[in-house]
Motif scaffolding. Sequence first.
Motif, PDB file in Angstrom:
ATOM      1  N   VAL A 180       4.077   3.823  -2.117  1.00 41.34           N
ATOM      2  CA  VAL A 180       3.543   2.572  -1.586  1.00 41.34           C
ATOM      3  C   VAL A 180       3.705   1.439  -2.589  1.00 41.34           C
ATOM      4  CG1 VAL A 180       1.461   1.435  -0.721  1.00 41.34           C
ATOM      5  CG2 VAL A 180       1.931   3.802  -0.087  1.00 41.34           C
ATOM      6  N   MET A 181       3.410   1.702  -3.853  1.00 45.12           N
ATOM      7  CA  MET A 181       3.483   0.649  -4.855  1.00 45.12           C
ATOM      8  C   MET A 181       4.925   0.189  -5.104  1.00 45.12           C
ATOM      9  SD  MET A 181       0.389  -0.165  -5.762  1.00 45.12           S
ATOM     10  CE  MET A 181       0.590  -1.038  -7.300  1.00 45.12           C
ATOM     11  N   VAL A 182       5.852   1.131  -5.141  1.00 43.78           N
ATOM     12  CA  VAL A 182       7.248   0.750  -5.372  1.00 43.78           C
ATOM     13  C   VAL A 182       7.783  -0.054  -4.192  1.00 43.78           C
ATOM     14  CG1 VAL A 182       9.596   1.652  -5.588  1.00 43.78           C
ATOM     15  CG2 VAL A 182       7.757   2.626  -6.969  1.00 43.78           C
ATOM     16  N   ALA A 205      -8.339   7.683  -5.852  1.00 44.38           N
ATOM     17  CA  ALA A 205      -8.371   8.939  -6.606  1.00 44.38           C
ATOM     18  C   ALA A 205      -7.930  10.127  -5.772  1.00 44.38           C
ATOM     19  CB  ALA A 205      -9.781   9.177  -7.149  1.00 44.38           C
ATOM     20  N   GLU A 206      -8.092  10.034  -4.456  1.00 42.76           N
ATOM     21  CA  GLU A 206      -7.704  11.132  -3.568  1.00 42.76           C
ATOM     22  C   GLU A 206      -6.243  11.066  -3.138  1.00 42.76           C
ATOM     23  OE1 GLU A 206     -12.015  11.791  -1.343  1.00 42.76           O
ATOM     24  OE2 GLU A 206     -10.622  10.245  -0.628  1.00 42.76           O
ATOM     25  N   THR A 207      -5.541  10.010  -3.544  1.00 42.03           N
ATOM     26  CA  THR A 207      -4.148   9.825  -3.155  1.00 42.03           C
ATOM     27  C   THR A 207      -3.233  10.546  -4.141  1.00 42.03           C
ATOM     28  OG1 THR A 207      -4.692   7.651  -2.247  1.00 42.03           O
ATOM     29  CG2 THR A 207      -2.366   8.095  -2.712  1.00 42.03           C
ATOM     30  N   SER A 208      -2.247  11.235  -3.615  1.00 42.80           N
ATOM     31  CA  SER A 208      -1.314  11.933  -4.504  1.00 42.80           C
ATOM     32  C   SER A 208      -0.497  10.911  -5.296  1.00 42.80           C
ATOM     33  CB  SER A 208      -0.367  12.812  -3.688  1.00 42.80           C
ATOM     34  OG  SER A 208       0.561  12.019  -2.964  1.00 42.80           O
ATOM     35  N   THR A 209      -0.028  11.340  -6.442  1.00 42.79           N
ATOM     36  CA  THR A 209       0.780  10.454  -7.278  1.00 42.79           C
ATOM     37  C   THR A 209       2.050  10.032  -6.550  1.00 42.79           C
ATOM     38  OG1 THR A 209      -0.078  11.485  -9.288  1.00 42.79           O
ATOM     39  CG2 THR A 209       1.984  10.253  -9.489  1.00 42.79           C
ATOM     40  N   ASP A 210       2.666  10.967  -5.846  1.00 46.05           N
ATOM     41  CA  ASP A 210       3.892  10.639  -5.124  1.00 46.05           C
ATOM     42  C   ASP A 210       3.637   9.573  -4.060  1.00 46.05           C
ATOM     43  OD1 ASP A 210       5.384  12.377  -6.623  1.00 46.05           O
ATOM     44  OD2 ASP A 210       5.402  13.973  -5.121  1.00 46.05           O
ATOM     45  N   GLU A 211       2.527   9.701  -3.320  1.00 45.90           N
ATOM     46  CA  GLU A 211       2.223   8.728  -2.278  1.00 45.90           C
ATOM     47  C   GLU A 211       1.879   7.375  -2.887  1.00 45.90           C
ATOM     48  OE1 GLU A 211       1.360   7.288   1.717  1.00 45.90           O
ATOM     49  OE2 GLU A 211       2.768   8.609   0.677  1.00 45.90           O
ATOM     50  N   VAL A 213      -5.057   2.014  -1.291  1.00 46.68           N
ATOM     51  CA  VAL A 213      -3.746   1.963  -1.929  1.00 46.68           C
ATOM     52  C   VAL A 213      -2.929   0.806  -1.373  1.00 46.68           C
ATOM     53  CG1 VAL A 213      -1.595   3.214  -2.327  1.00 46.68           C
ATOM     54  CG2 VAL A 213      -3.775   4.419  -2.447  1.00 46.68           C
ATOM     55  N   TYR A 214      -2.991   0.608  -0.059  1.00 46.58           N
ATOM     56  CA  TYR A 214      -2.283  -0.518   0.548  1.00 46.58           C
ATOM     57  C   TYR A 214      -2.803  -1.840  -0.005  1.00 46.58           C
ATOM     58  CZ  TYR A 214      -0.429  -3.709   4.068  1.00 46.58           C
ATOM     59  OH  TYR A 214       0.206  -4.751   4.704  1.00 46.58           O
ATOM     60  N   ARG A 215      -4.127  -1.993  -0.051  1.00 50.05           N
ATOM     61  CA  ARG A 215      -4.718  -3.213  -0.625  1.00 50.05           C
ATOM     62  C   ARG A 215      -4.221  -3.428  -2.051  1.00 50.05           C
ATOM     63  NH1 ARG A 215      -9.263  -5.630   1.775  1.00 50.05           N
ATOM     64  NH2 ARG A 215     -10.311  -4.409   3.391  1.00 50.05           N
ATOM     65  N   GLY A 216      -4.253  -2.356  -2.826  1.00 48.71           N
ATOM     66  CA  GLY A 216      -3.831  -2.471  -4.221  1.00 48.71           C
ATOM     67  C   GLY A 216      -2.377  -2.877  -4.359  1.00 48.71           C
ATOM     68  N   SER A 217      -1.531  -2.352  -3.473  1.00 50.17           N
ATOM     69  CA  SER A 217      -0.107  -2.687  -3.550  1.00 50.17           C
ATOM     70  C   SER A 217       0.125  -4.158  -3.224  1.00 50.17           C
ATOM     71  CB  SER A 217       0.705  -1.797  -2.609  1.00 50.17           C
ATOM     72  OG  SER A 217       0.465  -2.111  -1.245  1.00 50.17           O
ATOM     73  N   LYS A 218      -0.611  -4.688  -2.247  1.00 50.44           N
ATOM     74  CA  LYS A 218      -0.438  -6.101  -1.891  1.00 50.44           C
ATOM     75  C   LYS A 218      -1.078  -7.013  -2.937  1.00 50.44           C
ATOM     76  CE  LYS A 218       1.936  -5.655   1.903  1.00 50.44           C
ATOM     77  NZ  LYS A 218       3.323  -6.190   2.000  1.00 50.44           N
ATOM     78  N   ALA A 219      -2.184  -6.586  -3.529  1.00 49.16           N
ATOM     79  CA  ALA A 219      -2.763  -7.369  -4.628  1.00 49.16           C
ATOM     80  C   ALA A 219      -1.798  -7.402  -5.817  1.00 49.16           C
ATOM     81  CB  ALA A 219      -4.109  -6.776  -5.045  1.00 49.16           C
TER      82      ALA A 219
END
Length: 254
Positions: free
Chosen positions: A130-132, A120-126, A175-181
């Motif tokens: 990471v996800m892309v 929730a504290e991560t900006s949309t751009d960031e 966010v990193y965990r979520g991107s790898k999941a």
Amino acid sequence: MTTTNNCTPATPGTSTGPRSERSSHPGERILLIGASRGLGLALAREWVADGRQVVATVRGPERTELHDLAEEAAGLLEIETVDITEPARIAALRERLADRRFDVLFVNAGVTNQPEGTVAETSTDEFNRVMVTNALGPLRTVEALQDLVEPAGTIGVMSSGQGSVANNERGGHEVYRGSKAALNTFMRSYAARHAGEARTLVLMAPGWVRVGVGGPNGLLSVDESIPNVVKTLDSLHGAPGLHYVDYLGRTVAW
């Protein structure tokens, strides 16, 4: 990033530990996406040392350590360019390699972000960055380049133990965990769509390595991780389906 110790036993055909001898597959053709530094560069170096023919990519025109390796590699290493966050550049790479065939496609490209802070504290751009880069880009690359891989070849993607939902008992790196999941889930969907094919599909957790996205506090050196990554990939050759494994060949819990 680190693979937790809650790994299930390895599936048949996987390596359960380092082998004493160097794997040798002279002439094997490798397409390695993301090799300018860190784990990708180490993979290129390991495969070239084994006598394999490697096409490895960088993002742009700048000179990197990969170029130095190419000069030392006696014709075993070619350098291409691609940015996996840009579909047009992936398509252009596919066009340039249209007449080539590879035994292994391995997508290593990825990024991390600050470990502290919640989603929730991560900006949309960031979040999007990471996800892309970590989830969408690798799958677009696999889809675009899959026809360049031999029917019984291997398609691998660099994942992480932090992509395991079952093993996430400490939180952090959200966010990193979520991107790898997400990457793992997308590859599982890809595998479902290609069920029954002879290709080996691999999600690789290299361990927490003191280089690149792993940072300086990692538990493993490059030399402790990457030779074992290569041995594990070799051991899975001829084992169709999707394997989520760590660098020692141990199956990682989803």
